[in-house]
Design a protein around this motif. Structure first.
Motif, PDB file in Angstrom:
ATOM      1  N   UNK A  80     -12.650   4.311  16.953  1.00 38.72           N
ATOM      2  CA  UNK A  80     -13.252   3.042  17.186  1.00 38.72           C
ATOM      3  C   UNK A  80     -14.595   3.095  18.179  1.00 38.72           C
ATOM      4  N   UNK A  81     -15.449   2.087  18.151  1.00 44.94           N
ATOM      5  CA  UNK A  81     -16.567   2.014  18.812  1.00 44.94           C
ATOM      6  C   UNK A  81     -17.060   0.600  18.927  1.00 44.94           C
TER       7      UNK A  81
ATOM      8  N   UNK B 186     -16.294  -1.215  15.280  1.00 43.87           N
ATOM      9  CA  UNK B 186     -16.626  -0.240  13.960  1.00 43.87           C
ATOM     10  C   UNK B 186     -15.361   0.668  14.158  1.00 43.87           C
ATOM     11  N   UNK B 187     -14.731   1.101  13.036  1.00 40.63           N
ATOM     12  CA  UNK B 187     -13.770   2.057  13.038  1.00 40.63           C
ATOM     13  C   UNK B 187     -14.122   3.139  11.876  1.00 40.63           C
TER      14      UNK B 187
ATOM     15  N   UNK C 258     -14.459 -11.610  11.800  1.00 40.54           N
ATOM     16  CA  UNK C 258     -14.489 -11.177  10.298  1.00 40.54           C
ATOM     17  C   UNK C 258     -14.141  -9.920  10.053  1.00 40.54           C
ATOM     18  N   UNK C 259     -13.280  -9.548   9.176  1.00 43.08           N
ATOM     19  CA  UNK C 259     -13.072  -8.043   9.048  1.00 43.08           C
ATOM     20  C   UNK C 259     -13.560  -7.789   7.675  1.00 43.08           C
TER      21      UNK C 259
ATOM     22  N   UNK D  36     -14.293   0.639   8.789  1.00 41.14           N
ATOM     23  CA  UNK D  36     -13.735  -0.832   9.067  1.00 41.14           C
ATOM     24  C   UNK D  36     -14.358  -1.419  10.082  1.00 41.14           C
ATOM     25  N   UNK D  37     -15.127  -2.875   9.930  1.00 38.54           N
ATOM     26  CA  UNK D  37     -15.369  -3.478  10.999  1.00 38.54           C
ATOM     27  C   UNK D  37     -14.800  -4.713  11.431  1.00 38.54           C
ATOM     28  N   UNK D  38     -15.102  -5.166  12.574  1.00 37.70           N
ATOM     29  CA  UNK D  38     -14.621  -6.435  13.046  1.00 37.70           C
ATOM     30  C   UNK D  38     -15.527  -7.113  13.661  1.00 37.70           C
TER      31      UNK D  38
END
Length: 124
Positions: A6-7, A21-22, A69-70, A79-81
């Motif tokens: 993750x970051x 972000x992952x 929002x994923x 994958x984002x959040x």
């Protein structure tokens, strides 16, 4: 084996936005369901959002609906959040998780792969 990194965490003021972000290593990213969990000090780890392998099915916890929002980009193994209108109660360590099979799951024990977590702190 899948490794998740993750970051994007950090300190943000209430009402602000942040994107996590992952990135996943390994093959078959597009066949995994992915999720974001969070854990605040002294509390259990809770599911925040989840997305199935195609992106066609998404789940949000009631506490973040309309604000988070994923999304996923299978070409980038990411994958984002996106987190908007952040509140102090969103402060937690956020971790991404993955599971084979492609379907959303709601319990942390159902996810085999985990990132190391990233701290998100929302100041009031």
């Amino acid at each position: 084996q899948v490794e998740l990194v993750e970051s994007g965490g950090g300190l943000v003021q209430a009402g602000g936005s942040q994107r996590l972000s992952c990135v996943a290593s390994g093959r078959s990213f597009s066949t995994y369901a992915l999720a974001w969990f969070r854990q605040a000090p002294g509390k259990e780890r809770d599911l925040v959002a989840a997305i199935n392998r195609s992106g066609g099915r998404i789940y949000y916890a009631d506490s973040v609906k309309g604000r988070f929002t994923i999304s996923r980009d299978n070409a980038k193994n990411t994958v984002y959040l996106q987190m908007n209108h952040l509140k102090p109660e969103d402060t937690a360590v956020y971790s991404c998780a993955g599971r084979a099979g492609g379907d959303i799951a709601y319990w942390s024990s159902q996810y085999a792969y985990w990132g190391q977590g990233t701290q998100v702190t929302v100041s009031s």
